[in-house]
Design an enzyme around this catalytic site. Structure first.
Site, PDB file in Angstrom:
ATOM      1  N   SER A 145       0.897  -1.179  -0.068  1.00 53.61           N
ATOM      2  CA  SER A 145      -0.082  -0.061   0.002  1.00 53.61           C
ATOM      3  C   SER A 145       0.941   1.142  -0.124  1.00 53.61           C
ATOM      4  CB  SER A 145      -0.930   0.012   1.223  1.00 53.61           C
ATOM      5  OG  SER A 145      -1.358   1.289   1.524  1.00 53.61           O
ATOM      6  N   TYR A 158      -1.547  -1.419  10.788  1.00 53.65           N
ATOM      7  CA  TYR A 158      -1.377  -1.754   9.402  1.00 53.65           C
ATOM      8  C   TYR A 158      -0.030  -1.503   8.641  1.00 53.65           C
ATOM      9  CZ  TYR A 158      -3.303  -1.785   4.566  1.00 53.65           C
ATOM     10  OH  TYR A 158      -3.702  -2.068   3.166  1.00 53.65           O
TER      11      TYR A 158
HETATM   12  N1  LIG Z   1      -8.777  -1.113  -0.633  1.00 54.81           N
HETATM   13  C1  LIG Z   1      -7.616  -0.405  -0.479  1.00 54.81           C
HETATM   14  O1  LIG Z   1      -7.883   0.987  -0.579  1.00 54.81           O
HETATM   15  C2  LIG Z   1      -6.418  -0.763  -0.517  1.00 54.81           C
HETATM   16  C3  LIG Z   1      -5.239   0.056  -0.907  1.00 54.81           C
HETATM   17  C4  LIG Z   1      -3.866  -0.528  -0.837  1.00 54.81           C
HETATM   18  C5  LIG Z   1      -3.690  -1.604  -0.454  1.00 54.81           C
HETATM   19  N2  LIG Z   1      -4.607  -2.579  -0.022  1.00 54.81           N
HETATM   20  C6  LIG Z   1      -4.247  -3.808  -0.309  1.00 54.81           C
HETATM   21  O2  LIG Z   1      -4.929  -4.802  -1.236  1.00 54.81           O
HETATM   22  C7  LIG Z   1      -5.026  -6.137  -0.625  1.00 54.81           C
HETATM   23  C8  LIG Z   1      -6.549  -6.461  -0.996  1.00 54.81           C
HETATM   24  O3  LIG Z   1      -7.326  -5.431  -0.289  1.00 54.81           O
HETATM   25  P1  LIG Z   1      -9.006  -5.432  -0.778  1.00 54.81           P
HETATM   26  O4  LIG Z   1      -9.489  -3.966  -0.818  1.00 54.81           O
HETATM   27  O5  LIG Z   1      -9.266  -5.951  -2.141  1.00 54.81           O
HETATM   28  O6  LIG Z   1      -9.758  -6.089   0.381  1.00 54.81           O
HETATM   29  P2  LIG Z   1     -11.314  -6.561   0.400  1.00 54.81           P
HETATM   30  O7  LIG Z   1     -12.022  -6.024  -0.517  1.00 54.81           O
HETATM   31  O8  LIG Z   1     -11.396  -6.387   1.986  1.00 54.81           O
HETATM   32  O9  LIG Z   1     -10.841  -8.246  -0.055  1.00 54.81           O
HETATM   33  C9  LIG Z   1     -10.031  -8.917   0.807  1.00 54.81           C
HETATM   34  C10 LIG Z   1      -9.840 -10.201   0.366  1.00 54.81           C
HETATM   35  O10 LIG Z   1      -8.887 -10.802   0.991  1.00 54.81           O
HETATM   36  C11 LIG Z   1      -9.467 -11.969   1.662  1.00 54.81           C
HETATM   37  N3  LIG Z   1      -8.843 -12.310   2.846  1.00 54.81           N
HETATM   38  C12 LIG Z   1      -8.966 -11.522   3.932  1.00 54.81           C
HETATM   39  N4  LIG Z   1      -8.413 -11.967   5.266  1.00 54.81           N
HETATM   40  C13 LIG Z   1      -7.973 -13.345   4.682  1.00 54.81           C
HETATM   41  C14 LIG Z   1      -6.964 -14.378   5.267  1.00 54.81           C
HETATM   42  N5  LIG Z   1      -6.571 -14.332   6.251  1.00 54.81           N
HETATM   43  N6  LIG Z   1      -6.823 -15.353   4.412  1.00 54.81           N
HETATM   44  C15 LIG Z   1      -7.001 -15.571   3.182  1.00 54.81           C
HETATM   45  N7  LIG Z   1      -7.928 -14.662   2.529  1.00 54.81           N
HETATM   46  C16 LIG Z   1      -8.277 -13.385   3.499  1.00 54.81           C
HETATM   47  C17 LIG Z   1     -10.908 -11.970   1.520  1.00 54.81           C
HETATM   48  O11 LIG Z   1     -11.588 -13.201   1.731  1.00 54.81           O
HETATM   49  P3  LIG Z   1     -12.912 -13.500   2.501  1.00 54.81           P
HETATM   50  O12 LIG Z   1     -13.945 -12.587   1.728  1.00 54.81           O
HETATM   51  O13 LIG Z   1     -13.107 -14.743   2.049  1.00 54.81           O
HETATM   52  O14 LIG Z   1     -12.812 -13.054   3.625  1.00 54.81           O
HETATM   53  C18 LIG Z   1     -11.128 -11.047   0.441  1.00 54.81           C
HETATM   54  O15 LIG Z   1     -10.894 -11.985  -0.910  1.00 54.81           O
HETATM   55  C19 LIG Z   1      -5.077  -6.085   0.837  1.00 54.81           C
HETATM   56  O16 LIG Z   1      -3.583  -6.596   0.918  1.00 54.81           O
HETATM   57  C20 LIG Z   1      -5.085  -4.737   1.239  1.00 54.81           C
HETATM   58  O17 LIG Z   1      -4.405  -4.490   2.310  1.00 54.81           O
HETATM   59  C21 LIG Z   1      -6.177  -2.180  -0.409  1.00 54.81           C
END
Ligand SMILES: NC(=O)c1ccc[n+]([C@@H]2O[C@H](COP(=O)([O-])OP(=O)(O)OC[C@H]3O[C@@H](n4cnc5c(N)ncnc54)[C@H](OP(=O)(O)O)[C@@H]3O)[C@@H](O)[C@H]2O)c1
Length: 259
Positions: A145, A158
Protein backbone atom coordinates in the site's frame (compact mmCIF):
# COMPACT_ATOMS: atom_id res chain seq x y z
CA UNK A 1 0.48 -12.56 -28.05
CA UNK A 2 -3.03 -13.00 -26.63
CA UNK A 3 -2.19 -15.15 -23.63
CA UNK A 4 1.26 -14.15 -22.35
CA UNK A 5 0.89 -16.25 -19.19
CA UNK A 6 -0.16 -19.49 -20.86
CA UNK A 7 1.35 -22.47 -19.04
CA UNK A 8 1.77 -20.55 -15.78
CA UNK A 9 0.13 -21.66 -12.53
CA UNK A 10 -0.85 -18.76 -10.25
CA UNK A 11 -2.11 -18.50 -6.70
CA UNK A 12 -3.88 -15.29 -5.71
CA UNK A 13 -4.49 -15.06 -1.97
CA UNK A 14 -7.70 -13.21 -1.21
CA UNK A 15 -8.64 -13.74 -4.86
CA UNK A 16 -12.36 -13.86 -4.18
CA UNK A 17 -13.09 -10.14 -3.81
CA UNK A 18 -11.70 -6.68 -4.48
CA UNK A 19 -8.13 -6.30 -5.71
CA UNK A 20 -7.47 -10.06 -5.61
CA UNK A 21 -10.55 -10.76 -7.73
CA UNK A 22 -9.28 -8.30 -10.32
CA UNK A 23 -5.86 -9.95 -10.33
CA UNK A 24 -7.33 -13.46 -10.63
CA UNK A 25 -9.52 -12.44 -13.60
CA UNK A 26 -6.61 -10.74 -15.37
CA UNK A 27 -4.07 -13.54 -14.86
CA UNK A 28 -6.64 -16.07 -16.11
CA UNK A 29 -7.46 -13.97 -19.18
CA UNK A 30 -3.71 -13.82 -19.86
CA UNK A 31 -3.68 -17.64 -19.90
CA UNK A 32 -2.59 -18.67 -16.38
CA UNK A 33 -4.36 -21.41 -14.45
CA UNK A 34 -5.46 -19.59 -11.30
CA UNK A 35 -5.94 -20.81 -7.75
CA UNK A 36 -8.42 -18.42 -6.13
CA UNK A 37 -7.84 -18.39 -2.39
CA UNK A 38 -10.43 -17.10 0.06
CA UNK A 39 -10.99 -17.16 3.81
CA UNK A 40 -14.77 -17.11 4.42
CA UNK A 41 -16.77 -16.00 1.42
CA UNK A 42 -17.09 -19.23 -0.59
CA UNK A 43 -19.83 -17.77 -2.82
CA UNK A 44 -17.61 -14.88 -3.91
CA UNK A 45 -14.76 -17.30 -4.71
CA UNK A 46 -17.15 -19.56 -6.64
CA UNK A 47 -18.35 -16.58 -8.70
CA UNK A 48 -14.76 -15.67 -9.65
CA UNK A 49 -14.12 -19.26 -10.75
CA UNK A 50 -17.38 -19.26 -12.74
CA UNK A 51 -16.51 -15.96 -14.43
CA UNK A 52 -13.06 -17.26 -15.40
CA UNK A 53 -14.42 -20.60 -16.62
CA UNK A 54 -17.20 -18.91 -18.61
CA UNK A 55 -14.55 -16.81 -20.37
CA UNK A 56 -12.66 -19.98 -21.33
CA UNK A 57 -10.05 -19.81 -18.57
CA UNK A 58 -8.95 -22.23 -15.87
CA UNK A 59 -9.47 -21.61 -12.15
CA UNK A 60 -10.32 -23.37 -8.90
CA UNK A 61 -11.19 -22.01 -5.46
CA UNK A 62 -9.27 -22.91 -2.29
CA UNK A 63 -10.32 -22.05 1.26
CA UNK A 64 -7.51 -21.22 3.70
CA UNK A 65 -6.69 -18.37 6.01
CA UNK A 66 -3.24 -17.11 5.11
CA UNK A 67 -2.69 -16.64 8.84
CA UNK A 68 -3.03 -20.42 9.41
CA UNK A 69 0.15 -22.21 8.38
CA UNK A 70 -1.24 -25.74 8.27
CA UNK A 71 -4.21 -24.70 6.09
CA UNK A 72 -1.81 -22.93 3.75
CA UNK A 73 0.38 -26.04 3.42
CA UNK A 74 -2.68 -28.17 2.66
CA UNK A 75 -3.85 -25.63 0.08
CA UNK A 76 -0.47 -25.68 -1.68
CA UNK A 77 -0.49 -29.43 -2.04
CA UNK A 78 -4.09 -29.38 -3.31
CA UNK A 79 -3.16 -26.75 -5.93
CA UNK A 80 -0.16 -28.83 -7.01
CA UNK A 81 -2.42 -31.86 -7.49
CA UNK A 82 -5.17 -29.94 -9.31
CA UNK A 83 -3.38 -27.33 -11.42
CA UNK A 84 0.33 -28.29 -11.35
CA UNK A 85 3.42 -26.71 -9.83
CA UNK A 86 3.02 -23.09 -8.79
CA UNK A 87 5.21 -20.49 -10.52
CA UNK A 88 3.34 -17.25 -9.78
CA UNK A 89 2.38 -16.30 -6.24
CA UNK A 90 0.42 -13.13 -5.56
CA UNK A 91 0.25 -12.31 -1.86
CA UNK A 92 -2.81 -10.07 -1.81
CA UNK A 93 -5.07 -11.19 1.07
CA UNK A 94 -5.34 -8.52 3.67
CA UNK A 95 -7.40 -6.88 6.29
CA UNK A 96 -7.52 -3.37 7.75
CA UNK A 97 -6.51 -2.32 11.25
CA UNK A 98 -8.96 -0.81 13.70
CA UNK A 99 -7.80 2.77 13.22
CA UNK A 100 -6.56 3.28 16.77
CA UNK A 101 -3.57 5.40 17.73
CA UNK A 102 -0.44 3.73 19.11
CA UNK A 103 -1.53 4.88 22.57
CA UNK A 104 -4.69 2.82 22.17
CA UNK A 105 -3.36 -0.21 20.28
CA UNK A 106 -2.54 -3.35 22.21
CA UNK A 107 -0.24 -6.22 21.28
CA UNK A 108 -3.04 -8.45 19.96
CA UNK A 109 -3.90 -5.94 17.22
CA UNK A 110 -0.28 -5.83 16.00
CA UNK A 111 -0.18 -9.64 16.12
CA UNK A 112 -3.43 -9.92 14.10
CA UNK A 113 -2.14 -7.62 11.36
CA UNK A 114 1.33 -9.18 11.30
CA UNK A 115 -0.18 -12.67 11.00
CA UNK A 116 -2.20 -11.73 7.91
CA UNK A 117 0.17 -9.32 6.17
CA UNK A 118 3.61 -10.68 7.10
CA UNK A 119 3.98 -13.95 8.99
CA UNK A 120 1.30 -15.81 7.03
CA UNK A 121 2.62 -14.66 3.64
CA UNK A 122 6.19 -15.54 4.69
CA UNK A 123 5.11 -19.06 5.71
CA UNK A 124 3.24 -19.40 2.41
CA UNK A 125 6.23 -18.22 0.38
CA UNK A 126 8.57 -20.49 2.32
CA UNK A 127 6.34 -23.51 1.70
CA UNK A 128 6.06 -22.61 -2.01
CA UNK A 129 9.77 -21.99 -2.60
CA UNK A 130 10.67 -25.58 -3.57
CA UNK A 131 8.14 -25.37 -6.44
CA UNK A 132 9.03 -21.79 -7.38
CA UNK A 133 12.75 -22.59 -7.46
CA UNK A 134 12.36 -25.42 -9.93
CA UNK A 135 10.18 -23.44 -12.35
CA UNK A 136 13.05 -21.72 -14.16
CA UNK A 137 11.09 -18.47 -14.13
CA UNK A 138 8.85 -17.72 -11.19
CA UNK A 139 7.33 -14.60 -9.66
CA UNK A 140 6.22 -13.46 -6.25
CA UNK A 141 4.19 -10.25 -6.16
CA UNK A 142 3.31 -8.70 -2.81
CA UNK A 143 0.38 -6.30 -2.69
CA UNK A 144 1.30 -3.56 -0.26
CA UNK A 145 0.00 0.00 0.00
CA UNK A 146 1.13 3.58 -0.50
CA UNK A 147 0.54 3.91 3.24
CA UNK A 148 4.03 2.54 4.03
CA UNK A 149 5.50 5.89 2.95
CA UNK A 150 2.76 8.04 4.54
CA UNK A 151 2.71 7.13 8.26
CA UNK A 152 -0.85 8.25 8.95
CA UNK A 153 -2.11 8.65 12.47
CA UNK A 154 -4.32 5.76 13.53
CA UNK A 155 -2.85 3.31 11.02
CA UNK A 156 0.25 2.05 12.84
CA UNK A 157 -0.63 -1.66 13.01
CA UNK A 158 -1.48 -1.85 9.30
CA UNK A 159 1.44 0.36 8.26
CA UNK A 160 3.94 -1.67 10.29
CA UNK A 161 2.69 -4.96 8.88
CA UNK A 162 2.80 -3.71 5.26
CA UNK A 163 6.22 -2.08 5.82
CA UNK A 164 7.58 -5.37 7.15
CA UNK A 165 6.11 -7.21 4.17
CA UNK A 166 7.93 -4.80 1.85
CA UNK A 167 11.23 -5.31 3.73
CA UNK A 168 10.78 -9.07 3.42
CA UNK A 169 10.02 -8.79 -0.32
CA UNK A 170 13.11 -6.67 -1.03
CA UNK A 171 15.24 -9.18 0.88
CA UNK A 172 13.64 -12.18 -0.82
CA UNK A 173 14.28 -10.62 -4.23
CA UNK A 174 18.02 -10.66 -3.55
CA UNK A 175 18.02 -14.10 -1.94
CA UNK A 176 16.04 -15.89 -4.65
CA UNK A 177 17.40 -14.22 -7.80
CA UNK A 178 19.83 -17.09 -8.22
CA UNK A 179 16.84 -19.44 -8.41
CA UNK A 180 15.08 -17.46 -11.14
CA UNK A 181 12.47 -15.99 -8.81
CA UNK A 182 11.45 -12.36 -9.33
CA UNK A 183 9.96 -10.62 -6.29
CA UNK A 184 8.20 -7.30 -6.63
CA UNK A 185 5.79 -5.10 -4.69
CA UNK A 186 2.71 -3.35 -6.04
CA UNK A 187 1.53 -0.53 -3.78
CA UNK A 188 -1.91 0.89 -4.58
CA UNK A 189 -3.42 4.01 -3.12
CA UNK A 190 -7.09 3.96 -2.17
CA UNK A 191 -8.81 1.23 -4.22
CA UNK A 192 -12.56 1.01 -4.84
CA UNK A 193 -13.25 -2.24 -2.98
CA UNK A 194 -15.12 -3.27 0.17
CA UNK A 195 -12.03 -2.45 2.22
CA UNK A 196 -11.65 0.90 0.47
CA UNK A 197 -15.31 1.79 1.13
CA UNK A 198 -14.96 0.92 4.82
CA UNK A 199 -11.81 3.02 5.09
CA UNK A 200 -13.44 6.05 3.48
CA UNK A 201 -16.55 5.71 5.65
CA UNK A 202 -14.44 5.47 8.81
CA UNK A 203 -11.98 8.27 8.06
CA UNK A 204 -13.98 10.71 5.92
CA UNK A 205 -17.62 9.82 6.62
CA UNK A 206 -18.11 9.58 2.85
CA UNK A 207 -18.29 7.09 0.01
CA UNK A 208 -15.65 6.50 -2.64
CA UNK A 209 -18.05 7.84 -5.29
CA UNK A 210 -18.29 11.12 -3.36
CA UNK A 211 -14.50 11.45 -3.07
CA UNK A 212 -13.57 10.41 -6.59
CA UNK A 213 -13.83 13.84 -8.28
CA UNK A 214 -10.98 15.09 -6.05
CA UNK A 215 -8.71 12.14 -6.92
CA UNK A 216 -6.15 12.15 -9.77
CA UNK A 217 -7.87 11.67 -13.16
CA UNK A 218 -11.23 11.98 -11.39
CA UNK A 219 -11.24 8.52 -9.87
CA UNK A 220 -9.62 6.25 -7.33
CA UNK A 221 -7.57 3.17 -8.19
CA UNK A 222 -9.60 0.18 -9.42
CA UNK A 223 -8.68 -3.52 -9.14
CA UNK A 224 -7.84 -3.78 -12.89
CA UNK A 225 -5.24 -0.98 -12.45
CA UNK A 226 -3.39 -3.17 -9.94
CA UNK A 227 -4.03 -6.35 -11.91
CA UNK A 228 -2.46 -4.90 -15.05
CA UNK A 229 0.80 -4.20 -13.22
CA UNK A 230 0.87 -7.69 -11.69
CA UNK A 231 0.28 -9.22 -15.14
CA UNK A 232 3.06 -7.10 -16.63
CA UNK A 233 5.53 -8.04 -13.89
CA UNK A 234 4.79 -11.75 -14.43
CA UNK A 235 4.97 -11.48 -18.20
CA UNK A 236 7.97 -11.89 -20.44
CA UNK A 237 8.25 -8.09 -20.63
CA UNK A 238 8.73 -8.02 -16.85
CA UNK A 239 11.37 -10.73 -16.63
CA UNK A 240 14.30 -8.38 -15.91
CA UNK A 241 12.48 -6.60 -13.09
CA UNK A 242 12.93 -7.71 -9.49
CA UNK A 243 13.17 -6.06 -6.08
CA UNK A 244 10.98 -3.15 -7.20
CA UNK A 245 8.00 -1.37 -5.68
CA UNK A 246 5.49 0.08 -8.11
CA UNK A 247 3.00 2.65 -6.83
CA UNK A 248 -0.45 2.70 -8.43
CA UNK A 249 -2.22 5.80 -7.18
CA UNK A 250 -2.53 8.15 -10.16
CA UNK A 251 0.26 10.28 -8.75
CA UNK A 252 0.05 11.52 -5.18
CA UNK A 253 -3.60 12.46 -4.49
CA UNK A 254 -4.19 15.99 -3.16
CA UNK A 255 -6.74 14.64 -0.69
CA UNK A 256 -5.73 12.99 2.57
CA UNK A 257 -8.01 10.41 4.13
CA UNK A 258 -6.34 10.49 7.53
CA UNK A 259 -6.38 14.00 8.96
N1 LIG B 1 -8.75 -1.15 -0.74
C1 LIG B 1 -7.75 -0.31 -0.58
O1 LIG B 1 -7.93 0.94 -0.53
C2 LIG B 1 -6.32 -0.83 -0.52
C3 LIG B 1 -5.28 0.10 -0.70
C4 LIG B 1 -3.96 -0.36 -0.67
C5 LIG B 1 -3.70 -1.70 -0.46
N2 LIG B 1 -4.74 -2.58 -0.29
C6 LIG B 1 -4.40 -3.99 -0.08
O2 LIG B 1 -4.92 -4.75 -1.16
C7 LIG B 1 -5.22 -6.07 -0.71
C8 LIG B 1 -6.65 -6.42 -1.08
O3 LIG B 1 -7.51 -5.48 -0.44
P1 LIG B 1 -9.03 -5.28 -0.90
O4 LIG B 1 -9.30 -3.84 -0.87
O5 LIG B 1 -9.29 -6.06 -2.14
O6 LIG B 1 -9.77 -5.96 0.35
P2 LIG B 1 -11.23 -6.61 0.42
O7 LIG B 1 -12.12 -5.99 -0.57
O8 LIG B 1 -11.62 -6.54 1.87
O9 LIG B 1 -10.96 -8.15 0.03
C9 LIG B 1 -10.10 -8.89 0.86
C10 LIG B 1 -9.86 -10.25 0.27
O10 LIG B 1 -8.86 -10.90 1.09
C11 LIG B 1 -9.43 -12.10 1.62
N3 LIG B 1 -8.88 -12.32 2.95
C12 LIG B 1 -8.93 -11.50 4.03
N4 LIG B 1 -8.29 -12.08 5.07
C13 LIG B 1 -7.83 -13.27 4.63
C14 LIG B 1 -7.09 -14.32 5.21
N5 LIG B 1 -6.70 -14.28 6.49
N6 LIG B 1 -6.78 -15.40 4.45
C15 LIG B 1 -7.19 -15.49 3.16
N7 LIG B 1 -7.89 -14.52 2.55
C16 LIG B 1 -8.21 -13.44 3.28
C17 LIG B 1 -10.92 -11.93 1.58
O11 LIG B 1 -11.55 -13.20 1.54
P3 LIG B 1 -12.96 -13.46 2.36
O12 LIG B 1 -13.98 -12.55 1.75
O13 LIG B 1 -13.25 -14.90 2.14
O14 LIG B 1 -12.64 -13.11 3.78
C18 LIG B 1 -11.07 -11.15 0.27
O15 LIG B 1 -10.96 -12.02 -0.83
C19 LIG B 1 -4.95 -6.09 0.79
O16 LIG B 1 -3.68 -6.62 1.06
C20 LIG B 1 -4.99 -4.62 1.17
O17 LIG B 1 -4.24 -4.37 2.34
C21 LIG B 1 -6.04 -2.17 -0.34
Amino acid sequence: MDEPLIGRVALVTGGSRGVGRGIALRLASDGAAVAVNYRRDADAARRVVEDITAAGGCARAYQASVADESSVTEMLSAIDGDLGALDLLVSNAGTASRGTTIADTDRSEYQRLLDVHLLGPLALIRAALPQLRTAGRADVVAISSTITREHHRGAAAYTLAKSALEAAAFTLAREERAHGIRVNIVAPGLVATDMGERLVAATAGATIAELEPSYPFGRTCRPPDVAGIVAFLASRDGEYITGQRITVDGGTPDVGLFA
